[in-house]
Design a protein around this motif. Structure first.
Motif, mmCIF file in Angstrom:
data_model
loop_
_atom_site.group_PDB
_atom_site.id
_atom_site.type_symbol
_atom_site.label_atom_id
_atom_site.label_comp_id
_atom_site.label_asym_id
_atom_site.label_seq_id
_atom_site.Cartn_x
_atom_site.Cartn_y
_atom_site.Cartn_z
ATOM 1 N N TRP A 93 -5.696 -79.259 108.147
ATOM 2 C CA TRP A 93 -6.248 -77.992 108.615
ATOM 3 C C TRP A 93 -5.316 -76.862 108.208
ATOM 4 O O TRP A 93 -4.132 -77.075 107.968
ATOM 5 N N CYS A 109 -15.599 -78.147 107.383
ATOM 6 C CA CYS A 109 -16.108 -77.267 108.435
ATOM 7 C C CYS A 109 -15.051 -76.225 108.761
ATOM 8 O O CYS A 109 -13.881 -76.370 108.423
ATOM 9 N N TRP A 111 -13.705 -73.462 111.886
ATOM 10 C CA TRP A 111 -13.733 -73.094 113.289
ATOM 11 C C TRP A 111 -13.317 -71.629 113.405
ATOM 12 O O TRP A 111 -12.275 -71.233 112.890
ATOM 13 N N GLU A 125 -18.216 -73.546 115.459
ATOM 14 C CA GLU A 125 -18.084 -74.381 114.271
ATOM 15 C C GLU A 125 -19.187 -74.027 113.282
ATOM 16 O O GLU A 125 -20.344 -73.862 113.667
ATOM 17 N N THR A 126 -18.821 -73.891 112.010
ATOM 18 C CA THR A 126 -19.789 -73.655 110.937
ATOM 19 C C THR A 126 -19.440 -74.565 109.762
ATOM 20 O O THR A 126 -18.317 -75.063 109.648
ATOM 21 N N TRP A 127 -20.425 -74.794 108.890
ATOM 22 C CA TRP A 127 -20.176 -75.627 107.709
ATOM 23 C C TRP A 127 -19.569 -74.815 106.580
ATOM 24 O O TRP A 127 -18.838 -75.336 105.756
ATOM 25 N N ARG A 139 -24.271 -72.811 113.585
ATOM 26 C CA ARG A 139 -23.138 -72.145 114.244
ATOM 27 C C ARG A 139 -23.087 -72.697 115.656
ATOM 28 O O ARG A 139 -23.808 -72.246 116.536
ATOM 29 N N GLN A 142 -18.435 -74.676 120.848
ATOM 30 C CA GLN A 142 -17.820 -75.871 121.419
ATOM 31 C C GLN A 142 -16.634 -75.464 122.287
ATOM 32 O O GLN A 142 -15.850 -74.594 121.906
#
Length: 150
Positions: A93, A109, A111, A125-127, A139, A142
Motif C-alpha cells: 500500500w 483498489c 481507499w 473504497e473504489t476500484w 464507491r 466501510q
C-alpha cells in the motif's frame, strides 16, 4: 568563475544548515499522525451480505497495514448453511497524495480516508483512482474498528 565558486559555497552552506534543522520526521506532523493511527494495528469490520443469487454470508474482515508499506487482508466468510471459508492475502500500500487521504492497495483498489483516529477507520473504497475518476459506480463506504496491535 568567482561567481560560480561563491554560488557553490552558498548552496553548500544552505544544505548544511538544512541538515541541522530538527525535523518532526520524514512525513511531517500530519503524516506521522496518520501513519501512527493506521499502521501496526488490526482493523476489523463485520457485516452481513446477500449476493445477487440470494446467498447469505456473515463477513469478518481484518486489515493490517505495516509501516513499511506491506499489509495483510484476512476474510472469514460464514455462510447461512454453517460452512466457513477463510482467505488471507498480502498486499502493498501507499499514499497517493501528499495530504495522506488516499491509499492505493496493490490488489487494485483505492481507499479514500473519511475518518481516521487511533480506534476508528472509515473509508470509501473504489476500484479506480477517485481523483482521476470521481464519478465511479462502485464507491463502498466501510467502517473498521481497532481490535489489537500487531
Amino acid at each position: 568563475m568567482r561567481t560560480t565558486i561563491w554560488t557553490i559555497n552558498i548552496l553548500l552552506f544552505l544544505l548544511t544548515l538544512y541538515g541541522c534543522i530538527e525535523k518532526e520526521g520524514y512525513y511531517g506532523e500530519v503524516g506521522n499522525e496518520v501513519i501512527s493511527n493506521l499502521t501496526n494495528k488490526e482493523w476489523n469490520r463485520k457485516y452481513h451480505s446477500v449476493w445477487a443469487d440470494g446467498t447469505e454470508i456473515d463477513m469478518d474482515v481484518t486489515y493490517i497495514f505495516k509501516n513499511n508499506g506491506s499489509g495483510s487482508y484476512k476474510e472469514i466468510a460464514t455462510y447461512k448453511s454453517g460452512k466457513v471459508e477463510e482467505i488471507t492475502s498480502y498486499f502493498h500500500w501507499s499514499f497517493t497524495t501528499p495530504n495522506f487521504k488516499y491509499i492505493y492497495l496493490d490488489f487494485n483498489c483505492f481507499w479514500e480516508i473519511e475518518k481516521l483516529t487511533s480506534n476508528q477507520l472509515s473509508v470509501y473504497e473504489t476500484w479506480n483512482d477517485p481523483l482521476t475518476n470521481p464519478g465511479q459506480t462502485y464507491r463502498d463506504f466501510q467502517e473498521y474498528q481497532y481490535i489489537s496491535k500487531k
